[in-house]
Write a protein that holds these residues in place. Structure first.
Motif, PDB file in Angstrom:
ATOM      1  N   ILE A   1       0.840  -1.210   0.000  1.00 37.66           N
ATOM      2  CA  ILE A   1       0.000   0.000   0.000  1.00 37.66           C
ATOM      3  C   ILE A   1       0.869   1.251   0.000  1.00 37.66           C
ATOM      4  O   ILE A   1       0.632   2.201  -0.759  1.00 37.66           O
ATOM      5  N   LEU A   2       1.900   1.259   0.859  1.00 37.41           N
ATOM      6  CA  LEU A   2       2.798   2.415   0.926  1.00 37.41           C
ATOM      7  C   LEU A   2       3.553   2.600  -0.389  1.00 37.41           C
ATOM      8  O   LEU A   2       3.729   3.731  -0.869  1.00 37.41           O
ATOM      9  N   ALA A   3       4.004   1.490  -0.982  1.00 35.65           N
ATOM     10  CA  ALA A   3       4.721   1.569  -2.255  1.00 35.65           C
ATOM     11  C   ALA A   3       3.818   2.119  -3.352  1.00 35.65           C
ATOM     12  O   ALA A   3       4.245   2.914  -4.197  1.00 35.65           O
ATOM     13  N   PHE A   4       2.538   1.701  -3.363  1.00 36.15           N
ATOM     14  CA  PHE A   4       1.586   2.197  -4.346  1.00 36.15           C
ATOM     15  C   PHE A   4       1.416   3.711  -4.229  1.00 36.15           C
ATOM     16  O   PHE A   4       1.395   4.441  -5.229  1.00 36.15           O
ATOM     17  N   ILE A   5       1.333   4.195  -2.970  1.00 35.75           N
ATOM     18  CA  ILE A   5       1.175   5.637  -2.745  1.00 35.75           C
ATOM     19  C   ILE A   5       2.418   6.387  -3.220  1.00 35.75           C
ATOM     20  O   ILE A   5       2.327   7.446  -3.857  1.00 35.75           O
ATOM     21  N   ILE A   6       3.594   5.817  -2.913  1.00 35.93           N
ATOM     22  CA  ILE A   6       4.848   6.479  -3.313  1.00 35.93           C
ATOM     23  C   ILE A   6       4.978   6.552  -4.825  1.00 35.93           C
ATOM     24  O   ILE A   6       5.404   7.577  -5.390  1.00 35.93           O
ATOM     25  N   THR A   7       4.602   5.470  -5.508  1.00 37.82           N
ATOM     26  CA  THR A   7       4.755   5.439  -6.972  1.00 37.82           C
ATOM     27  C   THR A   7       3.739   6.334  -7.689  1.00 37.82           C
ATOM     28  O   THR A   7       3.813   6.496  -8.907  1.00 37.82           O
ATOM     29  N   LEU A   8       2.795   6.888  -6.959  1.00 37.89           N
ATOM     30  CA  LEU A   8       1.882   7.863  -7.573  1.00 37.89           C
ATOM     31  C   LEU A   8       2.601   9.171  -7.874  1.00 37.89           C
ATOM     32  O   LEU A   8       2.154   9.960  -8.695  1.00 37.89           O
TER      33      LEU A   8
ATOM     34  N   SER B   1       9.258   2.263 -10.108  1.00 32.63           N
ATOM     35  CA  SER B   1       8.172   1.654  -9.330  1.00 32.63           C
ATOM     36  C   SER B   1       8.478   0.218  -8.890  1.00 32.63           C
ATOM     37  O   SER B   1       8.181  -0.185  -7.760  1.00 32.63           O
ATOM     38  N   PHE B   2       9.097  -0.571  -9.775  1.00 30.57           N
ATOM     39  CA  PHE B   2       9.420  -1.968  -9.428  1.00 30.57           C
ATOM     40  C   PHE B   2      10.348  -2.023  -8.225  1.00 30.57           C
ATOM     41  O   PHE B   2      10.125  -2.783  -7.270  1.00 30.57           O
ATOM     42  N   TRP B   3      11.402  -1.194  -8.235  1.00 34.52           N
ATOM     43  CA  TRP B   3      12.367  -1.217  -7.145  1.00 34.52           C
ATOM     44  C   TRP B   3      11.794  -0.621  -5.872  1.00 34.52           C
ATOM     45  O   TRP B   3      12.204  -1.002  -4.760  1.00 34.52           O
ATOM     46  N   VAL B   4      10.848   0.288  -6.005  1.00 35.93           N
ATOM     47  CA  VAL B   4      10.173   0.823  -4.825  1.00 35.93           C
ATOM     48  C   VAL B   4       9.389  -0.285  -4.124  1.00 35.93           C
ATOM     49  O   VAL B   4       9.442  -0.431  -2.888  1.00 35.93           O
ATOM     50  N   TYR B   5       8.657  -1.095  -4.907  1.00 31.65           N
ATOM     51  CA  TYR B   5       7.908  -2.218  -4.334  1.00 31.65           C
ATOM     52  C   TYR B   5       8.852  -3.213  -3.654  1.00 31.65           C
ATOM     53  O   TYR B   5       8.583  -3.692  -2.541  1.00 31.65           O
TER      54      TYR B   5
END
Length: 329
Positions: free
Chosen positions: A75-82, A90-94
Motif C-alpha cells: 500500500i505504501l509503495a503504491f502511494i509512493i509510486t503515484l 516503481s518496481f524497485w520501490v515495491y
C-alpha cells in the motif's frame, strides 16, 4: 530418519531442476539459472528447518508479521509510486518497501509473540482462564530451579508470566563480579529458557512495571493484584508480605516439604551414619530429602548403611527429625 533424508533430497532435486528450467526459459544463462535454483532451494530448506525447530506460536508470529508487511508495504509503495518522479523506479520501490516491511514486521511480531493476543485466535488455547489463573514467577524460584521439574511433570500448567523487571534483576545477578551470584543468575536464565520450550505451559514476558515502586517484591505484589494472578516463589519474606495483601502465593519450599514421604514410628528406613550425635553412642545420618536421623547406638556403624526402626518423629519449625534404633544387633 532415512525416509526424511530421502524425501528432502528428492524435493531438492525437483526444485533445482524446475527452477533452473524456469531460469533458462526466462533468458538467464545456464550458470546463473543453476546458481539461482540452488540458492532458492537452500532458502526453502532453511525455512523448513526454522519451522521444525520452533514452537507453533513462534512460526505463526513470524509469518503473520510477513503477511502484514507485504500488505502494508504494498500500500505504501503504491502511494509512493503515484509521485511522477518515482514512477520509473516503481518496481524497485515495491521491492525495497517489501524488504524493509518484512524485516521490521517479521522481527516485531516474532519478538513480541507472547504479548500478541491475536495469535490465540489461530492456536488452540492451552489455557482456560475459568479453570486456571495466571502465575507470576519471581527471581528466587528461577534461580532455585526446582520449578522446571514441577513444570516438566505437568503439575504446573496454564499461563505463566515473567515481568521484565524480574529479567533485569536476573541479568544484574548474572553480570555480578561475585562468582557465586553470577552462577546463580545464569542458572535462573537457563531455567527460564528451558521452561519456554515446554508445551504444557505458556510463558509470557510482560512489560508491565510500576516505576514509582522501587522494591521488586512490592512490584510483584502490585502486578499480582492487577493481573489477579498467583505468585510462585521460594522467598519466605515475599510470601508473608503477599499474605498481608491477600495475594495467593505458591511456595516451592512448602511443596517440597509436603511431598516428603510420611514416616511413622515402627517404619523401617535405611540410612548411612555419617557423624557422631550429641551423645557418644549416637550416630547421625540423613535421608534423601535431607531429614536428619538420630540413631541410638549408631556410632559403632560410622560410615555404613544400616537398616533402622523408627522410634519417634519430631516436627519442628526448622524441619523434621527422626529418632531410630538399629534393626540389627
Amino acid at each position: 530418519m532415512r525416509w526424511v533424508a530421502f524425501y528432502r533430497l528428492f524435493f531438492f532435486i525437483l526444485m533445482v531442476f524446475f527452477i533452473r528450467y524456469a531460469g533458462l526459459k526466462s533468458g538467464f544463462t545456464n550458470e546463473v539459472s543453476t546458481l539461482g535454483a540452488v540458492v532458492i532451494s537452500l532458502v526453502v530448506f532453511s525455512i523448513e528447518y526454522f519451522i521444525s525447530t520452533r514452537r507453533s506460536r513462534d512460526v505463526l508470529a513470524f509469518y503473520v508479521g510477513i503477511a502484514l508487511a507485504v500488505i502494508i508495504s504494498s500500500i505504501l509503495a503504491f502511494i509512493i509510486t503515484l509521485l511522477p518522479f518515482m514512477r520509473p523506479a516503481s518496481f524497485w520501490v515495491y521491492v525495497a518497501m517489501n524488504l524493509i516491511g518484512i524485516y521490521i514486521f517479521g522481527s516485531f511480531t516474532y519478538h513480541k509473540r507472547h504479548e500478541l493476543r491475536i495469535l490465540n485466535l489461530f492456536l488452540r488455547s492451552r489455557v482456560t482462564t475459568a479453570s486456571c489463573s495466571s502465575k507470576i514467577l519471581d527471581t528466587s524460584v528461577l534461580i532455585d530451579g526446582r520449578i522446571l521439574g514441577v513444570a516438566k511433570s505437568g503439575f504446573l500448567e496454564g499461563e505463566v508470566l515473567v515481568p521484565r523487571f524480574i529479567l533485569k534483576e536476573l541479568q544484574r545477578i548474572a553480570d555480578s563480579k561475585d562468582h557465586v551470584r553470577r552462577t546463580r543468575g545464569r542458572r535462573g536464565m537457563d531455567v527460564l529458557k528451558e521452561m519456554q520450550k515446554l508445551d504444557s505451559i505458556s510463558i509470557h514476558i510482560i512489560s508491565d512495571d510500576f516505576p514509582r515502586i522501587k522494591e521488586v517484591d512490592l512490584k510483584l505484589i502490585e502486578l499480582a493484584k492487577a493481573k489477579k494472578a498467583k505468585i510462585i516463589t521460594t522467598d519466605y519474606n515475599l510470601k508473608k508480605i503477599a499474605d498481608i495483601h491477600g495475594i495467593k502465593v505458591l511456595n516451592v519450599n512448602e511443596l517440597t516439604f509436603l511431598l516428603k514421604p510420611v514416616i511413622m514410628a515402627g517404619d523401617e528406613i535405611k540410612v548411612k551414619v555419617v557423624k557422631q550425635g550429641k551423645e557418644e553412642t549416637q550416630g547421625v545420618g540423613y535421608l534423601d530429602d535431607g531429614t536428619m536421623v538420630v540413631v541410638e547406638n549408631g556410632y559403632q556403624f560410622m560410615g555404613r548403611d544400616i537398616n533402622c526402626i523408627v522410634v519417634s518423629v519430631l516436627q519442628t519449625e526448622a524441619g523434621r527429625m527422626v529418632f531410630a534404633r538399629p534393626k540389627q544387633t
